[in-house]
Enzyme design. Structure first.
Site, PDB file in Angstrom:
ATOM      1  N   ALA A  17       0.900  -1.256   0.100  1.00  0.00           N
ATOM      2  CA  ALA A  17      -0.113  -0.318  -0.404  1.00  0.00           C
ATOM      3  C   ALA A  17       0.848   1.326  -0.120  1.00  0.00           C
ATOM      4  O   ALA A  17       0.440   2.046  -0.861  1.00  0.00           O
ATOM      5  CB  ALA A  17      -0.966  -0.041   1.035  1.00  0.00           C
ATOM      6  N   ARG A  28       4.030  10.400 -11.114  1.00  0.00           N
ATOM      7  CA  ARG A  28       2.648  11.631 -11.155  1.00  0.00           C
ATOM      8  C   ARG A  28       3.365  12.797 -11.322  1.00  0.00           C
ATOM      9  O   ARG A  28       3.212  13.399 -12.585  1.00  0.00           O
ATOM     10  CB  ARG A  28       1.970  10.923 -10.327  1.00  0.00           C
ATOM     11  CG  ARG A  28       0.471   9.642 -10.911  1.00  0.00           C
ATOM     12  CD  ARG A  28      -0.374  10.072 -10.820  1.00  0.00           C
ATOM     13  NE  ARG A  28       0.088  10.238  -9.300  1.00  0.00           N
ATOM     14  CZ  ARG A  28      -1.051   8.836  -9.259  1.00  0.00           C
ATOM     15  NH1 ARG A  28      -1.196   8.039 -10.294  1.00  0.00           N
ATOM     16  NH2 ARG A  28      -0.821   8.510  -7.346  1.00  0.00           N
ATOM     17  N   GLU A  43      10.638  -5.517  -3.455  1.00  0.00           N
ATOM     18  CA  GLU A  43      10.277  -6.086  -2.405  1.00  0.00           C
ATOM     19  C   GLU A  43      10.261  -7.892  -2.461  1.00  0.00           C
ATOM     20  O   GLU A  43      10.723  -7.976  -2.896  1.00  0.00           O
ATOM     21  CB  GLU A  43       8.743  -6.200  -3.266  1.00  0.00           C
ATOM     22  CG  GLU A  43       7.467  -7.287  -2.937  1.00  0.00           C
ATOM     23  CD  GLU A  43       7.028  -7.389  -1.524  1.00  0.00           C
ATOM     24  OE1 GLU A  43       6.954  -6.103  -0.699  1.00  0.00           O
ATOM     25  OE2 GLU A  43       6.948  -7.953  -0.496  1.00  0.00           O
ATOM     26  N   SER A  49       0.726  -5.278  -3.859  1.00  0.00           N
ATOM     27  CA  SER A  49      -0.547  -4.320  -4.247  1.00  0.00           C
ATOM     28  C   SER A  49      -1.993  -4.787  -3.577  1.00  0.00           C
ATOM     29  O   SER A  49      -2.824  -4.739  -4.201  1.00  0.00           O
ATOM     30  CB  SER A  49      -0.847  -3.522  -5.593  1.00  0.00           C
ATOM     31  OG  SER A  49       0.382  -2.286  -5.587  1.00  0.00           O
ATOM     32  N   CYS A  53      -6.159  -6.541   3.737  1.00  0.00           N
ATOM     33  CA  CYS A  53      -8.002  -6.907   4.695  1.00  0.00           C
ATOM     34  C   CYS A  53      -8.871  -7.385   3.862  1.00  0.00           C
ATOM     35  O   CYS A  53      -9.901  -7.519   3.753  1.00  0.00           O
ATOM     36  CB  CYS A  53      -8.063  -4.893   4.038  1.00  0.00           C
ATOM     37  SG  CYS A  53      -6.835  -3.471   4.473  1.00  0.00           S
ATOM     38  N   ASP A 293       2.886   1.732   7.410  1.00  0.00           N
ATOM     39  CA  ASP A 293       3.030   0.197   9.067  1.00  0.00           C
ATOM     40  C   ASP A 293       3.734   0.434  10.102  1.00  0.00           C
ATOM     41  O   ASP A 293       4.113  -0.055  10.790  1.00  0.00           O
ATOM     42  CB  ASP A 293       1.969  -0.703   8.847  1.00  0.00           C
ATOM     43  CG  ASP A 293       0.202  -1.261   8.375  1.00  0.00           C
ATOM     44  OD1 ASP A 293       0.262  -0.512   8.415  1.00  0.00           O
ATOM     45  OD2 ASP A 293       0.520  -2.397   8.496  1.00  0.00           O
ATOM     46  N   TYR A 443     -31.715  12.874   6.084  1.00  0.00           N
ATOM     47  CA  TYR A 443     -32.948  12.224   6.549  1.00  0.00           C
ATOM     48  C   TYR A 443     -33.935  11.405   5.743  1.00  0.00           C
ATOM     49  O   TYR A 443     -34.722  12.642   4.301  1.00  0.00           O
ATOM     50  CB  TYR A 443     -34.093  12.972   7.282  1.00  0.00           C
ATOM     51  CG  TYR A 443     -34.994  12.626   8.014  1.00  0.00           C
ATOM     52  CD1 TYR A 443     -35.440  11.028   8.371  1.00  0.00           C
ATOM     53  CD2 TYR A 443     -36.129  13.276   7.629  1.00  0.00           C
ATOM     54  CE1 TYR A 443     -36.338  10.241   8.460  1.00  0.00           C
ATOM     55  CE2 TYR A 443     -37.640  12.166   8.055  1.00  0.00           C
ATOM     56  CZ  TYR A 443     -37.264  11.221   8.131  1.00  0.00           C
ATOM     57  OH  TYR A 443     -38.911  11.048   8.529  1.00  0.00           O
ATOM     58  N   TRP A 451     -33.757  12.561  13.697  1.00  0.00           N
ATOM     59  CA  TRP A 451     -31.946  13.137  14.151  1.00  0.00           C
ATOM     60  C   TRP A 451     -31.156  12.176  13.498  1.00  0.00           C
ATOM     61  O   TRP A 451     -31.453  10.566  14.135  1.00  0.00           O
ATOM     62  CB  TRP A 451     -31.965  13.453  15.306  1.00  0.00           C
ATOM     63  CG  TRP A 451     -32.801  14.905  15.567  1.00  0.00           C
ATOM     64  CD1 TRP A 451     -34.222  14.701  16.181  1.00  0.00           C
ATOM     65  CD2 TRP A 451     -32.092  15.842  15.929  1.00  0.00           C
ATOM     66  NE1 TRP A 451     -34.344  16.687  16.309  1.00  0.00           N
ATOM     67  CE2 TRP A 451     -33.144  16.651  16.132  1.00  0.00           C
ATOM     68  CE3 TRP A 451     -30.440  16.282  16.274  1.00  0.00           C
ATOM     69  CZ2 TRP A 451     -32.085  18.346  16.567  1.00  0.00           C
ATOM     70  CZ3 TRP A 451     -30.719  17.977  16.272  1.00  0.00           C
ATOM     71  CH2 TRP A 451     -31.431  18.333  16.873  1.00  0.00           C
TER      72      TRP A 451
END
Ligand code: FAD
Length: 465
Positions: A17, A28, A43, A49, A53, A293, A443, A451
């Site tokens: 990430a 870029r 790596e 990538s 999760c 991390d 709402y 609310w």
């Protein structure tokens, strides 16, 4: 890859990430500024990538194939002009020669280096055999290799495992417990404190009530201190406080620690839990950047260093590092610890959202607070989709900050968790509970009571202050 002579050389260590966000953003930014960069990414693993999760959902069977978890393949990175070297571990950072040494024997020179080496799961001694190898059936959940191993353990082994123990009650533990239970395993979570230590204990207890209703057992205040193995060496049970809990598989969700050995050996300063300490531009030394991390970022609200290893931060920090090293302007404005998860097993569907410090962290910071919990519904009470939702809000009660919203925690049914983003936005911009009471939130009966539940909680606390 065509590298013209004189291009600024960037080496990124870690291709997930934070690292790949930094690499692409650097390219870029350089393109936009009309400059040239030569970007090399090292790596150690064979994947790039990928969504860690998504692993619990892959194990649960919600995600069909591991390829679905890969956001960008190695080929796509290379096509973008990145010299990506998989299976290559950086073993030394030489800040004098400005080189990174690899296990392949190369010395890769750099003008800028980005440390994006992530965090490693904490593996207790009892999870290893005397030779230091993992006890069969006991495994962490971190990489796609772990995911593959879990799919094999649960699907291929004969006889199929029937009982699972999850060590640790954080969100990874909870998500793995969900996966095991949905696959029909008898599942027990063993956790040192209350479930989800990132919640205040009263909100963790609310979550636990739902989890237990699903049939998953939760042992709080217990520390797993050993493992019982069979003649084949594979796990049969764990021991916790003198008790045995039978287990054919054991998932380790007992936390992670920053992987910062490279920088530590090079003399870079580290924080309380061993993470790098970047400035708001992700710089840790001249031409040395760190993101994801492996760092301890500062909180936006109080400026203290914390370790909150989340993908949502990693990509933003990587983007900042990539922009700045390529000559652009960006800053990372801190974390407030916004996170969501869910637990869906059988008829039980409970969602969790949290943002801001816990009560304990606020006490540690010496901040005087008041808080209250409001029970409401996720939709108008007369709608079939209305589910219970509990919202805890905490605000400052003293000094110039009086009334300022500091933390919100949510435990509730379907449609609860992402409401935390309203609270996160309010905290981010320094709102008071009275400010939130007046915010123009949406709402309609299927979505909310008149609310919004976060607003009700803030209104009640504002009235009380
Ligand atoms: C099961 C699970 C579920 C998660 N769910 C969520 C979620 O829902 N939401 C959320 O925000 N976050 C979640 N996270 C956290 C998120 O995955 C991480 O915060 C994110 O992956 C961090 O990215 P990173 O690039 O900093 O580190 P990593 O993803 O750990 O990547 C670091 C990379 O560096 C490589 N590396 C390390 N040392 C070296 C070296 N010396 N040489 C070469 N390469 C090296 C590693 O092999 C690794 O590929 C989850 C994590 C897990 C494990």
């Amino acid at each position: 890859v065509v590298i013209s002579h004189g291009a600024r050389r960037v080496v990124v260590v870690g291709a997930d990430a934070a690292g790949m966000s930094a690499a692409h953003q650097a390219l870029r930014t350089a393109r936009a500024r009309g400059t040239e960069l030569a970007v090399t990414v090292l790596e150690s693993g064979r994947d790039t990538s990928y969504s860690a999760c998504g692993i619990p959902y892959w194990v649960a069977g919600d995600v069909a194939a591991e390829d679905d978890l890969v956001a960008r393949t190695a080929g796509e990175h290379r096509a973008a002009g990145i010299d990506l070297r998989l299976g290559t571990t950086a073993v030394e950072l030489d800040l004098t020669a400005r080189e990174v040494a690899t296990d392949a024997g190369d010395r890769v020179p750099f003008d800028d280096v980005v440390l994006a080496t992530g965090a490693a799961p904490i593996v207790p001694d009892w999870a290893l055999d005397p030779a230091g190898r993992p006890v069969p059936g006991v495994r962490a959940v971190k990489t796609l290799d772990d995911g593959r191993a879990w799919i094999d353990l649960l699907g291929v082994r004969d006889p199929a495992p029937r009982r699972a123990v999850v060590v640790g009650g954080g969100y990874i533990g909870l998500e793995m417990a969900e996966a095991f239970a949905r696959r029909g395993l008898d599942t027990t979570i063993v956790t040192r404190g209350e479930l989800m230590s990132s919640l205040d204990p009263d909100m963790g207890a609310r979550l636990r009530e739902h989890v237990v209703k699903s049939g998953v057992a939760v042992h709080c205040q217990d520390l797993v201190d050993g493992v019982v193995t069979g003649v084949d060496g594979a796990v049969r049970a764990v021991t916790a406080g003198g008790r045995e809990i039978a287990a054919d598989v054991v998932a380790l969700g007992a936390g992670v620690r920053p992987q910062s050995e490279l920088g530590a050996a090079a003399g870079l300063p580290l924080g309380r839990v061993g993470g790098y300490l970047p400035d708001p531009q992700q710089r840790v030394a001249d031409g040395v950047w760190a993101a994801g991390d492996c760092i301890e970022p500062v909180t936006r609200t109080h400026g203290n260093r914390v370790f909150v290893p989340l993908g949502t931060h990693a990509v933003k920090q990587g983007r900042v590092a990539g922009t700045v090293l390529a000559g652009g302007d960006a800053r990372f404005d801190g974390v407030i610890g916004t996170a969501v998860t869910r637990f869906v097993v059988g008829d039980v569907h409970v969602e969790v959202g949290r943002t801001g410090p816990t009560a304990r962290q606020l006490a540690g910071l010496g901040v005087e607070v008041d808080s209250l919990v409001t029970e409401s519904t996720t939709a108008s009470g007369y709608m079939p989709e209305a589910a219970p939702i509990a919202v805890k809000v905490t605000a400052a009660t003293a000094g110039p900050e009086r009334g300022r919203l500091l933390a919100v925690q949510i435990v509730g049914g379907p449609g609860s968790a992402k409401r935390i983003d309203t609270a996160a936005a309010a905290i981010w911009f320094g709102a008071t509970v009275a400010d939130v009471t007046g915010m123009d939130l949406s709402y309609a009966p299927p979505f909310s009571p008149t609310w919004d539940p976060v607003q009700i909680a803030c209104r009640r606390l504002a009235d009380r202050l």
